[in-house]
Write an enzyme that holds these catalytic residues in place. Sequence first.
Site, short mmCIF file in Angstrom:
data_model
loop_
_atom_site.label_atom_id
_atom_site.label_comp_id
_atom_site.label_asym_id
_atom_site.label_seq_id
_atom_site.Cartn_x
_atom_site.Cartn_y
_atom_site.Cartn_z
N SER A 49 0.52 -1.05 0.01
CA SER A 49 -0.32 -0.38 0.08
C SER A 49 0.75 1.13 -0.22
CB SER A 49 -1.13 0.57 0.86
OG SER A 49 -1.91 0.98 1.08
N SER B 291 5.12 -12.71 -6.40
CA SER B 291 4.14 -11.97 -5.39
C SER B 291 3.00 -11.08 -5.99
CB SER B 291 4.71 -12.36 -4.10
OG SER B 291 5.44 -10.34 -4.73
N HIS C 265 6.27 4.53 10.09
CA HIS C 265 5.59 4.18 11.51
C HIS C 265 6.32 3.93 12.04
CE1 HIS C 265 2.44 3.79 14.30
NE2 HIS C 265 2.05 1.56 13.77
N GLU D 213 -25.48 4.45 5.70
CA GLU D 213 -25.33 5.91 6.12
C GLU D 213 -24.38 6.24 6.73
OE1 GLU D 213 -29.06 8.62 6.89
OE2 GLU D 213 -30.17 6.53 6.01
N SER E 259 -31.78 16.78 10.17
CA SER E 259 -33.11 17.67 11.03
C SER E 259 -33.18 17.61 12.50
CB SER E 259 -34.30 16.51 10.60
OG SER E 259 -33.42 15.28 11.42
P1 NAD Z 1 1.25 -3.11 3.19
O1 NAD Z 1 0.73 -4.80 3.69
O2 NAD Z 1 0.79 -2.57 2.17
O3 NAD Z 1 2.52 -4.37 2.25
C1 NAD Z 1 3.35 -4.45 2.71
C2 NAD Z 1 4.74 -5.03 1.42
O4 NAD Z 1 5.84 -6.26 1.96
C3 NAD Z 1 4.09 -6.22 0.31
O5 NAD Z 1 4.24 -5.74 -0.41
C4 NAD Z 1 4.67 -7.64 1.20
O6 NAD Z 1 4.26 -8.36 0.19
C5 NAD Z 1 5.72 -7.28 1.68
N1 NAD Z 1 5.91 -8.30 2.38
C6 NAD Z 1 5.08 -8.73 3.44
N2 NAD Z 1 6.62 -10.11 3.95
C7 NAD Z 1 7.05 -9.82 4.09
C8 NAD Z 1 8.35 -10.41 4.37
N3 NAD Z 1 8.15 -11.06 5.28
N4 NAD Z 1 9.57 -10.17 3.18
C9 NAD Z 1 10.01 -9.31 2.36
N5 NAD Z 1 8.84 -8.62 2.10
C10 NAD Z 1 8.00 -8.84 3.19
O7 NAD Z 1 2.22 -2.55 4.11
P2 NAD Z 1 1.69 -0.98 3.84
O8 NAD Z 1 0.08 -0.84 4.79
O9 NAD Z 1 2.07 -0.29 2.71
O10 NAD Z 1 2.40 -1.11 5.76
C11 NAD Z 1 3.36 -0.34 5.39
C12 NAD Z 1 4.04 0.67 6.69
O11 NAD Z 1 3.54 1.48 5.93
C13 NAD Z 1 3.70 0.20 7.81
O12 NAD Z 1 4.48 0.71 8.77
C14 NAD Z 1 3.23 0.30 8.09
O13 NAD Z 1 1.89 1.07 9.66
C15 NAD Z 1 2.51 2.35 7.30
N6 NAD Z 1 1.39 3.08 7.00
C16 NAD Z 1 0.75 2.23 6.13
C17 NAD Z 1 -0.54 2.34 5.45
C18 NAD Z 1 -1.46 2.16 5.31
O14 NAD Z 1 -2.41 2.68 4.35
N7 NAD Z 1 -1.44 1.12 5.02
C19 NAD Z 1 -0.80 4.13 6.33
C20 NAD Z 1 0.68 5.58 7.15
C21 NAD Z 1 1.41 3.98 7.17
#
Ligand code: NAD
Length: 333
Positions: free
Chosen positions: A27, A51, A108, A231, A252
Amino acid sequence: MATMYYESDVDKSSLEGKTIAIIGYGSQGHAHALNLRESGHNVIVAQRPDSANGRLAQEHGWQLHSVSEAAAKAQIIQILLPDQVQAKVYKEDIAPNLQDNDVLMFAHGFNIHFNQILPPKNVDVIMVAPKGPGHLVRSEYEKGAGVANLIAIYQDHSGNAKKLALAYAHGIGGTRAGVIETTFKEETETDLFGEQAVLCGGASELVRAGFQTMVDAGYQPEIAYFEVLHELKLIVDLFYQGGLSYMNYSVSDTAEYGGHTRGPRVVNETSRQAMREIMEEIQNGSFAREWLCENLVNQPVLRKMRERDHDSQLETVGRKLRKMMPFVNPKEV
Ligand code: NAD
Ligand code: MG
């Protein structure tokens, strides 16, 4: 008031000549990598090729690296893996490849704040955390806009850490919306509290309880679904545009009066006490310990909760109704 930083506060030269490794193409990862590349920075990506996200990264024109390769090649290493796997990957693949004056980055604060990752003294440790989901970080950037960022400095070995954080925030579009400085502690604790008590936990439970109360009273589940889940979005959109007052202005007078007088009976002193206890568990580390232990045993509780939701009447009725409403862009997991 917090100090805000915008485009004119950025010294872009601090990222010049540096390679940025984005570890994890999920993400956040895909959004950071693409935005930084389009902002003219030198970016490499680490993601397992076998993946879905690995295939997506290749479609986006990235040549994939292993985590250790990427960590060795880059001077700036942004860890965008799920929080619960970061410490293991850090120990095995990142720490052995860290060099003097490298910059270790997070979106984070969990792993630094709860001491799961113990970085060496000769690197900068900084956070640039978008306050929004990854797909918005990408789509806002493409529109010429941005999602606001929090930045924090845990370790300033270079003396340049804040400039770096701002330049990185600029590269992902954050300074277009505004950047606020915080600490790893404040970001971690407020993020966990918000998602547990209000956003993911509180809001879902309020919907479940409202739905169940109506169904138990003999009303049709479809009506209950529209009333408390569908809603809710319309109400939250009003909060988003103009706060609580604008929501009350738009509904309302009957709804406004009923809400003011009945709402506090639902979220009452018992709920506020529960919130304070949840805050305490976050601050004293017991939530972090519980979540990390849950992961050591392969998430048995989380898996049960997901099953329970998937098979519940609320979710079953919702799936059926959403199929008839293509305009809501229905999603299934
Ligand atoms: P995610 O789960 O969307 O993506 C993680 C990626 O890491 C995936 O592509 C996965 O294939 C890969 N992965 C998983 N396990 C693995 C491993 N053991 N070895 C190698 N690769 C591996 O993660 P995210 O939600 O983008 O979160 C990433 C960071 O961003 C976290 O610290 C999260 O707290 C922070 N964060 C996320 C959001 C959000 O909108 N999702 C918002 C703010 C901060
Ligand atoms: Mg969050």
